[in-house]
Design a protein around this motif. Structure first.
Motif, PDB file in Angstrom:
ATOM      1  N   LEU A   5     -53.965  -7.475 -42.857  1.00 42.98           N
ATOM      2  CA  LEU A   5     -53.969  -7.135 -41.736  1.00 42.98           C
ATOM      3  C   LEU A   5     -53.304  -7.850 -40.681  1.00 42.98           C
ATOM      4  CD1 LEU A   5     -57.577  -6.391 -41.160  1.00 42.98           C
ATOM      5  CD2 LEU A   5     -56.350  -5.991 -41.623  1.00 42.98           C
ATOM      6  N   THR A  62     -54.455  -2.084 -35.234  1.00 46.94           N
ATOM      7  CA  THR A  62     -54.802  -1.093 -36.409  1.00 46.94           C
ATOM      8  C   THR A  62     -54.175  -0.237 -35.980  1.00 46.94           C
ATOM      9  OG1 THR A  62     -56.377  -0.620 -33.781  1.00 46.94           O
ATOM     10  CG2 THR A  62     -57.482  -2.234 -35.461  1.00 46.94           C
ATOM     11  N   TYR A 267     -59.273  -1.810 -40.576  1.00 43.77           N
ATOM     12  CA  TYR A 267     -58.245  -1.660 -40.069  1.00 43.77           C
ATOM     13  C   TYR A 267     -57.889  -0.712 -39.619  1.00 43.77           C
ATOM     14  CZ  TYR A 267     -52.648  -0.048 -40.733  1.00 43.77           C
ATOM     15  OH  TYR A 267     -52.026   0.347 -40.196  1.00 43.77           O
TER      16      TYR A 267
END
Length: 408
Positions: A5, A62, A267
């Protein structure tokens, strides 16, 4: 599977040495090299970090599917099979939602046998389990986007005859053969993390298509597992050394899957929901199937108890035959659930129960109690009176009662 991430401050930033994120004012890209002023960079980085007070949040990158769906005021949805979503009935179901106070669809992506309901891209590891019910799921989602219908992907997890047949070592075996229940259905083993990864990978594909929520169903061991587990050959995986008894061992595995799935799906910016037996809210821990209402609820965004009146035994909650008294049954259940979720405080998920829009002839030797407008509305009313505004309607054939008032 490890997700990487990427985070960035809301103030502008540039990346230094790959992973390090630095505030823009910390470096002049036209100045001398970083090595020439190590102390100044260090000092300026400290100063910049001091600016990130309690009101300055970090924003996570994201996945963007390219589709835009807003969360409704309260989700009020229907269940839709793969054949219905990909066939001639889809238009009528869209019209039902579009012309009433319904606003969402729960659509099968991995169905009850373990098949995908659409053909993935060539080369996908799931090509061999795919049925071509939906020729173009992306186009289907674009229709829902245009109509403002919130899309939820249903993924059946541990009931999976397809995977059990393909990989018997991931299932429960009896006398050397994959065990099936009295309906001919096989289950795969919740203790096996390979099964977790398999289902989360499918969930990721649904998120990439554009679904805004992943609803996991059959997040449990087979019904009655506590009565015949000793007959089975199966692995305990990493839970082999668990010391707190078989009931808690199963609860631990099921809860850990839910927690794992939610983390892996962060995510994709999707909500995670789990379907759970209604009676799980009325017992401390289900003895065989591994569902603990509070522990699952702590790890999801939405909890969907299946509270169909037909699925409760006679005299449950003191009701002689719950199928005949939908309002009373849902009222009594809602009281129990509200008391439980209150214990979680800020960690409490959204409650969105499954309601009954079908008949249960197996309960009757004579005429069957019919479920029509009055019965469906009675269940919705009971939820609303107990502060629960969201619900889903189940009808396995996707034939829903006409002229129902779904207004909260």
């Amino acid at each position: 599977m490890i997700r990487k991430l990427i985070y960035k401050p809301l103030i502008s930033a540039v990346a230094l040495t790959g992973a390090l994120l630095m505030p823009a004012q910390s470096i002049d890209v036209h100045a001398e090299s970083n090595e020439a002023k190590p102390m100044k960079l260090h000092h300026e980085r400290q100063t910049s970090l001091e600016l990130l007070d309690s009101e300055t949040k970090f924003q996570r990158f994201t996945y963007d599917s390219g589709l835009q769906f807003d969360y409704p005021d309260a989700v009020r949805g229907i269940y839709v099979t793969g054949p219905s979503a990909g066939g001639s009935r889809f238009e009528g179901l869209v019209d039902l939602v579009d012309t009433t106070d319904l606003n969402a669809m729960v659509i099968d992506i991995k169905e009850d046998h373990g098949n995908l309901t659409y053909k993935p891209e060539e080369g996908s590891p799931f090509e061999d389990i795919a049925l071509n019910y939906m020729d173009d799921p992306r186009k289907m989602l674009e229709v829902l986007e245009e109509k403002g219908i919130y899309p939820i992907a249903r993924i059946v997890v541990f009931k999976d005859s397809v995977l059990a047949k393909k990989r018997p070592e991931l299932s429960f075996k009896e006398n050397g053969k994959v065990w099936v229940n009295n309906k001919g259905e096989a289950f795969v083993n919740p203790f096996m993390k390979e099964v977790w990864e398999y289902n989360v990978d499918i969930a990721e594909e649904a998120a990439k298509l554009g679904f805004k929520e992943i609803q996991f169903d059959y997040v449990r061991f087979p019904e009655g597992f506590e009565r015949y587990a000793d007959r089975f050959d199966y692995s305990l995986g990493e839970y082999a050394d668990f010391k707190e008894g078989e009931i808690k061992q199963r609860v631990e595995a099921v809860t850990d899957f839910v927690s794992y799935a939610r983390k892996e799906l962060e995510y994709y910016d999707v909500d995670v929901a789990v379907d759970i037996f209604g009676y799980a809210a009325d017992v401390v821990e289900t003895p065989g199937i591994g569902q603990n209402f509070l522990e699952i609820s702590e790890n999801v965004d939405v909890i969907s108890s299946m509270i169909y009146p037909s699925h409760w035994g006679n005299n449950y909650f003191g009701i002689p035959m719950p199928d005949k008294e939908p309002y009373r049954l849902v009222t009594e259940y809602a009281k129990v659930e509200n008391d439980l979720l209150a214990q979680l405080g800020d960690k409490s998920p959204t409650s969105r129960p499954w309601l009954q829009d079908f008949e249960a002839p197996w309960l009757y030797s004579g005429p069957t109690k019919q479920y029509g407008k009055a019965e469906v509305e009675a269940q919705i009313k009971a939820l609303n009176e107990n502060g629960i505004d969201e619900f889903l309607l189940w009808n396995s054939g996707n034939t829903y009662t006409k002229n129902v008032d779904y207004t909260p």
